[in-house]
Write a protein that holds these residues in place. Structure first.
Motif, PDB file in Angstrom:
ATOM      1  N   GLN A   1       1.185  -1.111   0.027  1.00 30.51           N
ATOM      2  CA  GLN A   1      -0.077  -0.021   0.121  1.00 30.51           C
ATOM      3  C   GLN A   1       0.901   1.296   0.061  1.00 30.51           C
ATOM      4  OE1 GLN A   1      -3.227   0.210  -0.261  1.00 30.51           O
ATOM      5  NE2 GLN A   1      -3.128   2.230  -0.513  1.00 30.51           N
ATOM      6  N   ASP A   2       1.973   1.236   0.749  1.00 27.38           N
ATOM      7  CA  ASP A   2       2.722   2.408   0.854  1.00 27.38           C
ATOM      8  C   ASP A   2       3.716   2.563  -0.689  1.00 27.38           C
ATOM      9  OD1 ASP A   2       4.429   4.459   2.011  1.00 27.38           O
ATOM     10  OD2 ASP A   2       6.131   3.071   2.108  1.00 27.38           O
ATOM     11  N   MET A   3       4.035   1.409  -1.196  1.00 27.68           N
ATOM     12  CA  MET A   3       4.471   1.554  -2.363  1.00 27.68           C
ATOM     13  C   MET A   3       3.553   2.104  -3.382  1.00 27.68           C
ATOM     14  SD  MET A   3       6.982  -1.690  -2.275  1.00 27.68           S
ATOM     15  CE  MET A   3       7.781  -1.464  -3.917  1.00 27.68           C
ATOM     16  N   ASP A   4       2.253   1.774  -3.449  1.00 23.87           N
ATOM     17  CA  ASP A   4       1.367   2.066  -4.358  1.00 23.87           C
ATOM     18  C   ASP A   4       1.071   3.512  -4.080  1.00 23.87           C
ATOM     19  OD1 ASP A   4       0.959  -0.263  -5.460  1.00 23.87           O
ATOM     20  OD2 ASP A   4      -0.732  -1.028  -4.344  1.00 23.87           O
ATOM     21  N   ASP A   5       0.797   4.064  -2.999  1.00 25.67           N
ATOM     22  CA  ASP A   5       0.715   5.570  -2.781  1.00 25.67           C
ATOM     23  C   ASP A   5       1.979   6.303  -3.224  1.00 25.67           C
ATOM     24  OD1 ASP A   5      -1.473   4.700  -1.324  1.00 25.67           O
ATOM     25  OD2 ASP A   5      -0.858   5.068   0.633  1.00 25.67           O
ATOM     26  N   ARG A   6       3.156   5.935  -3.013  1.00 25.85           N
ATOM     27  CA  ARG A   6       4.335   6.604  -3.728  1.00 25.85           C
ATOM     28  C   ARG A   6       4.103   6.613  -4.929  1.00 25.85           C
ATOM     29  NH1 ARG A   6       9.434   4.391  -0.222  1.00 25.85           N
ATOM     30  NH2 ARG A   6       8.974   5.224   1.767  1.00 25.85           N
ATOM     31  N   LEU A   7       3.863   5.574  -5.758  1.00 23.60           N
ATOM     32  CA  LEU A   7       3.823   5.359  -7.191  1.00 23.60           C
ATOM     33  C   LEU A   7       2.834   6.370  -7.740  1.00 23.60           C
ATOM     34  CD1 LEU A   7       4.816   4.194  -9.821  1.00 23.60           C
ATOM     35  CD2 LEU A   7       3.254   2.349  -9.270  1.00 23.60           C
ATOM     36  N   ARG A   8       1.671   6.342  -6.971  1.00 26.92           N
ATOM     37  CA  ARG A   8       0.658   7.287  -7.515  1.00 26.92           C
ATOM     38  C   ARG A   8       1.014   8.839  -7.448  1.00 26.92           C
ATOM     39  NH1 ARG A   8      -3.092   4.563  -6.017  1.00 26.92           N
ATOM     40  NH2 ARG A   8      -3.068   4.794  -3.693  1.00 26.92           N
ATOM     41  N   ASP A   9       1.740   9.098  -6.489  1.00 29.85           N
ATOM     42  CA  ASP A   9       2.379  10.456  -6.252  1.00 29.85           C
ATOM     43  C   ASP A   9       3.073  10.608  -7.242  1.00 29.85           C
ATOM     44  OD1 ASP A   9       0.860  10.818  -3.863  1.00 29.85           O
ATOM     45  OD2 ASP A   9       2.685  10.543  -2.465  1.00 29.85           O
ATOM     46  N   LEU A  10       4.097   9.716  -7.484  1.00 30.83           N
ATOM     47  CA  LEU A  10       5.054  10.114  -8.668  1.00 30.83           C
ATOM     48  C   LEU A  10       4.357  10.219  -9.855  1.00 30.83           C
ATOM     49  CD1 LEU A  10       7.970   7.513  -7.918  1.00 30.83           C
ATOM     50  CD2 LEU A  10       8.071  10.042  -7.862  1.00 30.83           C
ATOM     51  N   GLU A  11       3.299   9.412 -10.401  1.00 28.77           N
ATOM     52  CA  GLU A  11       2.484   9.256 -11.603  1.00 28.77           C
ATOM     53  C   GLU A  11       1.609  11.072 -11.929  1.00 28.77           C
ATOM     54  OE1 GLU A  11      -0.078   6.086 -11.252  1.00 28.77           O
ATOM     55  OE2 GLU A  11       1.477   4.804 -12.262  1.00 28.77           O
ATOM     56  N   GLN A  12       1.249  11.337 -10.628  1.00 31.34           N
ATOM     57  CA  GLN A  12       0.650  12.814 -10.568  1.00 31.34           C
ATOM     58  C   GLN A  12       1.704  13.886 -11.081  1.00 31.34           C
ATOM     59  OE1 GLN A  12      -1.332  12.898  -6.929  1.00 31.34           O
ATOM     60  NE2 GLN A  12      -3.045  11.823  -7.679  1.00 31.34           N
ATOM     61  N   PHE A  13       2.632  13.626 -10.126  1.00 31.65           N
ATOM     62  CA  PHE A  13       4.028  14.683 -10.636  1.00 31.65           C
ATOM     63  C   PHE A  13       4.608  14.509 -11.732  1.00 31.65           C
ATOM     64  CE2 PHE A  13       8.531  15.594 -10.326  1.00 31.65           C
ATOM     65  CZ  PHE A  13       8.578  16.869 -10.090  1.00 31.65           C
ATOM     66  N   SER A  14       4.782  13.356 -12.472  1.00 32.53           N
ATOM     67  CA  SER A  14       5.279  13.124 -13.630  1.00 32.53           C
ATOM     68  C   SER A  14       4.036  13.854 -14.828  1.00 32.53           C
ATOM     69  CB  SER A  14       5.236  11.742 -14.083  1.00 32.53           C
ATOM     70  OG  SER A  14       5.413  11.435 -15.394  1.00 32.53           O
ATOM     71  N   ALA A  15       2.805  13.437 -14.468  1.00 33.17           N
ATOM     72  CA  ALA A  15       1.609  14.335 -15.515  1.00 33.17           C
ATOM     73  C   ALA A  15       1.816  15.676 -15.329  1.00 33.17           C
ATOM     74  CB  ALA A  15       0.337  13.550 -15.058  1.00 33.17           C
ATOM     75  N   ALA A  16       1.813  16.143 -14.275  1.00 37.02           N
ATOM     76  CA  ALA A  16       1.957  17.552 -13.929  1.00 37.02           C
ATOM     77  C   ALA A  16       3.260  18.311 -14.757  1.00 37.02           C
ATOM     78  CB  ALA A  16       1.820  18.103 -12.524  1.00 37.02           C
ATOM     79  N   SER A  17       4.183  17.458 -14.500  1.00 41.49           N
ATOM     80  CA  SER A  17       5.517  18.193 -15.177  1.00 41.49           C
ATOM     81  C   SER A  17       5.360  18.090 -16.532  1.00 41.49           C
ATOM     82  CB  SER A  17       6.771  17.132 -14.743  1.00 41.49           C
ATOM     83  OG  SER A  17       6.998  17.283 -13.404  1.00 41.49           O
ATOM     84  N   GLN A  18       4.825  16.943 -17.537  1.00 46.61           N
ATOM     85  CA  GLN A  18       4.503  16.889 -18.571  1.00 46.61           C
ATOM     86  C   GLN A  18       3.644  17.950 -19.331  1.00 46.61           C
ATOM     87  OE1 GLN A  18       6.393  14.768 -20.569  1.00 46.61           O
ATOM     88  NE2 GLN A  18       5.487  15.933 -22.460  1.00 46.61           N
TER      89      GLN A  18
END
Length: 120
Positions: free
Chosen positions: A35-52
């Motif tokens: 669950q912790d890894m999924d939360d981190r991955l979701r944060d990274l995906e949101q950051f990546s999408a915003a950066s793009q």
């Protein structure tokens, strides 16, 4: 609170009970880590999408820089692969600047074409 066990003296039933308890504790810990890894991955995906989106918004829009004189509806922005009509025209000896749309910046002084590749 670490408990020490003398596994060699424990009965099979006691060992099996310990095995079941360990399996339950390990499954719970693995689920929490997942669950912790999924939360981190979701944060990274949101950051990546915003950066793009930010990078895309900063990129200038490509207008038609080159036009086919034989068929004016065929244009090329200078980005990506050169269209076939332009490749054929250049192979026949014509120059890239001959197809430039009026009012567009000329980049031929840099030795590069608009999409950053060295002109041949």
């Amino acid at each position: 609170m670490a408990m020490k066990y003398d596994f060699m003296t424990m009965s099979v039933d006691a060992l099996w009970q310990l095995h079941e308890e360990l399996r339950i504790v390990l499954a719970a810990k693995m689920a929490a880590q997942r669950q912790d890894m999924d939360d981190r991955l979701r944060d990274l995906e949101q950051f990546s999408a915003a950066s793009q989106r930010a990078v895309t918004a900063l990129r200038p829009k490509a207008g038609p820089f080159y036009r086919n004189p034989d068929q004016p509806s065929q244009v090329w922005s200078g980005r990506g692969l050169r269209p076939r009509w332009l490749v054929f025209q250049l192979a026949s000896g014509r120059k890239l600047d001959e197809f430039r749309v009026e009012g567009q910046p000329c980049m031929s002084g840099t030795g590069n074409d608009p999409h950053g590749q060295i002109s041949a």
